[in-house]
Scaffold this motif. Structure first.
Motif, PDB file in Angstrom:
ATOM      1  N   TRP A  73       1.660  -6.628  -4.867  1.00  0.00           N
ATOM      2  CA  TRP A  73       1.567  -5.495  -3.964  1.00  0.00           C
ATOM      3  C   TRP A  73       1.397  -4.186  -4.731  1.00  0.00           C
ATOM      4  CZ3 TRP A  73       6.131  -7.586  -0.563  1.00  0.00           C
ATOM      5  CH2 TRP A  73       5.645  -8.635   0.231  1.00  0.00           C
ATOM      6  N   TRP A  96      -4.677   7.332   6.064  1.00  0.00           N
ATOM      7  CA  TRP A  96      -3.356   6.716   6.188  1.00  0.00           C
ATOM      8  C   TRP A  96      -3.213   6.168   7.599  1.00  0.00           C
ATOM      9  CZ3 TRP A  96      -1.126   5.948   1.714  1.00  0.00           C
ATOM     10  CH2 TRP A  96      -1.350   6.846   0.672  1.00  0.00           C
ATOM     11  N   ASP A 134      -0.579   3.492  10.332  1.00  0.00           N
ATOM     12  CA  ASP A 134       0.662   2.729  10.490  1.00  0.00           C
ATOM     13  C   ASP A 134       0.336   1.278  10.820  1.00  0.00           C
ATOM     14  OD1 ASP A 134      -0.157   2.936  13.123  1.00  0.00           O
ATOM     15  OD2 ASP A 134       1.810   3.495  13.899  1.00  0.00           O
ATOM     16  N   GLN A 135       1.360   0.490  11.042  1.00  0.00           N
ATOM     17  CA  GLN A 135       1.191  -0.940  11.309  1.00  0.00           C
ATOM     18  C   GLN A 135       1.293  -1.233  12.804  1.00  0.00           C
ATOM     19  OE1 GLN A 135       3.408  -3.683   8.729  1.00  0.00           O
ATOM     20  NE2 GLN A 135       4.087  -1.934   7.504  1.00  0.00           N
ATOM     21  N   VAL A 155       4.982  -7.367   6.979  1.00  0.00           N
ATOM     22  CA  VAL A 155       5.446  -5.987   7.168  1.00  0.00           C
ATOM     23  C   VAL A 155       5.866  -5.366   5.834  1.00  0.00           C
ATOM     24  CG1 VAL A 155       7.267  -4.544   8.172  1.00  0.00           C
ATOM     25  CG2 VAL A 155       6.111  -6.258   9.579  1.00  0.00           C
ATOM     26  N   LYS A 156       6.611  -6.128   5.041  1.00  0.00           N
ATOM     27  CA  LYS A 156       7.036  -5.620   3.729  1.00  0.00           C
ATOM     28  C   LYS A 156       5.837  -5.345   2.834  1.00  0.00           C
ATOM     29  CE  LYS A 156      11.591  -7.839   3.664  1.00  0.00           C
ATOM     30  NZ  LYS A 156      12.450  -8.865   3.008  1.00  0.00           N
ATOM     31  N   SER A 213       3.932  -2.252   4.068  1.00  0.00           N
ATOM     32  CA  SER A 213       4.686  -1.047   3.709  1.00  0.00           C
ATOM     33  C   SER A 213       4.502  -0.716   2.236  1.00  0.00           C
ATOM     34  CB  SER A 213       6.178  -1.232   4.021  1.00  0.00           C
ATOM     35  OG  SER A 213       6.392  -1.426   5.404  1.00  0.00           O
ATOM     36  N   TYR A 255       1.094   1.339   4.363  1.00  0.00           N
ATOM     37  CA  TYR A 255       1.004   1.345   5.819  1.00  0.00           C
ATOM     38  C   TYR A 255       2.402   1.535   6.405  1.00  0.00           C
ATOM     39  CZ  TYR A 255      -3.703  -0.511   5.103  1.00  0.00           C
ATOM     40  OH  TYR A 255      -5.002  -0.678   4.714  1.00  0.00           O
ATOM     41  N   GLN A 256       2.615   2.650   7.073  1.00  0.00           N
ATOM     42  CA  GLN A 256       3.928   2.971   7.619  1.00  0.00           C
ATOM     43  C   GLN A 256       4.305   1.994   8.730  1.00  0.00           C
ATOM     44  OE1 GLN A 256       4.959   7.176   8.223  1.00  0.00           O
ATOM     45  NE2 GLN A 256       5.440   6.674  10.349  1.00  0.00           N
ATOM     46  N   GLU A 257       5.579   1.607   8.782  1.00  0.00           N
ATOM     47  CA  GLU A 257       6.035   0.720   9.856  1.00  0.00           C
ATOM     48  C   GLU A 257       5.922   1.431  11.201  1.00  0.00           C
ATOM     49  OE1 GLU A 257       9.706  -1.357   9.371  1.00  0.00           O
ATOM     50  OE2 GLU A 257       9.394  -1.676   7.220  1.00  0.00           O
ATOM     51  N   CYS A 258       5.566   0.669  12.216  1.00  0.00           N
ATOM     52  CA  CYS A 258       5.399   1.215  13.561  1.00  0.00           C
ATOM     53  C   CYS A 258       6.750   1.635  14.136  1.00  0.00           C
ATOM     54  CB  CYS A 258       4.752   0.164  14.459  1.00  0.00           C
ATOM     55  SG  CYS A 258       4.624   0.649  16.194  1.00  0.00           S
ATOM     56  N   TYR A 303       0.863   9.934   6.520  1.00  0.00           N
ATOM     57  CA  TYR A 303       0.488   9.452   7.850  1.00  0.00           C
ATOM     58  C   TYR A 303       0.761  10.521   8.906  1.00  0.00           C
ATOM     59  CZ  TYR A 303       0.547   6.852  12.210  1.00  0.00           C
ATOM     60  OH  TYR A 303       0.316   6.448  13.499  1.00  0.00           O
TER      61      TYR A 303
END
Length: 320
Positions: A4, A70, A72-73, A97-98, A101, A105-108, A277
């Motif tokens: 990652w 940028w 989000d998810q 998700v991890k 991130s 990509y920002q968590e929703c 973002y």
């Protein structure tokens, strides 16, 4: 995870230098796919191979292929099996998700992610979920339904998601009046223009002097074309593809294609240097040239016109 870290390095070395909005979204597609494949590989090693066929799908701007620098998810999973297999796929979702991130990509905020039970289900459970949302007809349930409809398979079995969407289409065919509720659900856009055709930036708070280009300008196009795609049982998800698919049915669509293409390029030009973002949808009016201000006003006017035409078309066809 080292992989990652390498992906994040790739992102920072490539995305800021995308030449066009389409190039940027191809890079997003490549990066998100790499993350998902790495998460699947990790699950294969630690938990075994997926027990049944599945599809990982993206929604929101990723689904429509209109992500900014940028994003989000917004994503989910549909699998072809029993609900008892959900735990495996939720674990996969958590890993995704991890990974997302870790690569920026920002968590929703609303938890619209494959790590949540609401967004990872079997085909049958997804079909029931869609029916429940449409039957309930609450503001929130219809918002969830619209969010889901902007889903597109990133990796896996595309037919699984299409099977769920056929349930969506069947319900709309049998209950056409739900289209009026779906229309009302998106029939509010923050005003971007004042009475004297002036741009309306925020007057107070952290974003004073700025306008949210997504909510004031892009949403009317996005919402109008989603409504027409639902009503006409179209599986295309990217907004530009939906517009092209509708031209034969609604000739008035042709005038909006160059406008929408130009709007995407306009947004990319104005937001490509956003640092976070939170910044990516906001533009300071003071930084615009006279021509850019005129162009922006025209985008708002044309979006309003498209949405009004769409509303009339939906109301007319639902009453027949």
């Amino acid at each position: 995870m080292k992989k990652w870290e390498e992906m994040m390095t790739w992102r920072m070395e490539n995305m800021p230098y995308a030449k066009t909005f389409a190039d940027l979204n191809r890079m997003h597609e490549q990066l998100m796919t790499m993350v998902v494949e790495q998460a699947i590989a990790w699950m294969n090693e630690k938990e075994g191979a997926p027990p049944v066929p599945f599809a990982f799908f993206v929604m929101g701007s990723a689904g429509r292929q209109e992500q900014a620098i940028w994003s989000d998810q917004d994503h989910g999973i549909v699998f072809d099996g029993e609900q008892k297999e959900q735990s495996y796929f939720q674990s996969l979702g958590e890993k995704i998700v991890k990974g997302m991130s870790a690569v920026g990509y920002q968590e929703c905020d609303g938890k619209v992610m494959a790590s949540e039970s609401m967004w990872t289900k079997s085909v049958q459970s997804w079909q029931q979920q869609v029916l429940d949302w449409l039957t309930e007809e609450s503001w929130q349930s219809l918002r969830h339904a619209s969010t889901f409809f902007d889903s597109r398979v990133l990796t896996g079995e595309k037919l699984l998601l299409e099977e769920v969407k056929q349930t969506f289409f069947s319900y709309v065919t049998q209950h056409p009046q739900v289209m009026l509720r779906l229309k009302d659900n998106v029939d509010f856009t923050p005003k971007g223009l004042g009475l004297f055709s002036q741009l309306l930036p925020k007057q107070s708070g952290e974003r004073t002097g700025q306008i949210n280009i997504k909510t004031t300008t892009m949403f009317p196009y996005i919402n109008a074309l989603r409504l027409l795609a639902i009503w006409n049982h179209r599986l295309e998800v990217p907004t530009m593809e939906r517009l092209s698919a509708m031209e034969s049915t609604y000739p008035f669509m042709k005038e909006y294609q160059p406008v929408l293409e130009s709007l995407f390029s306009f947004k990319w030009k104005l937001t490509r240097d956003a640092a976070t973002y939170e910044d990516v949808h906001y533009v300071s009016v003071d930084q615009l040239t006279k021509q850019e201000k005129q162009d922006w006003k025209q985008y708002i006017r044309k979006g309003t016109s498209l949405f009004e035409q769409t509303k009339k078309q939906i109301e007319k066809e639902c009453s027949q």
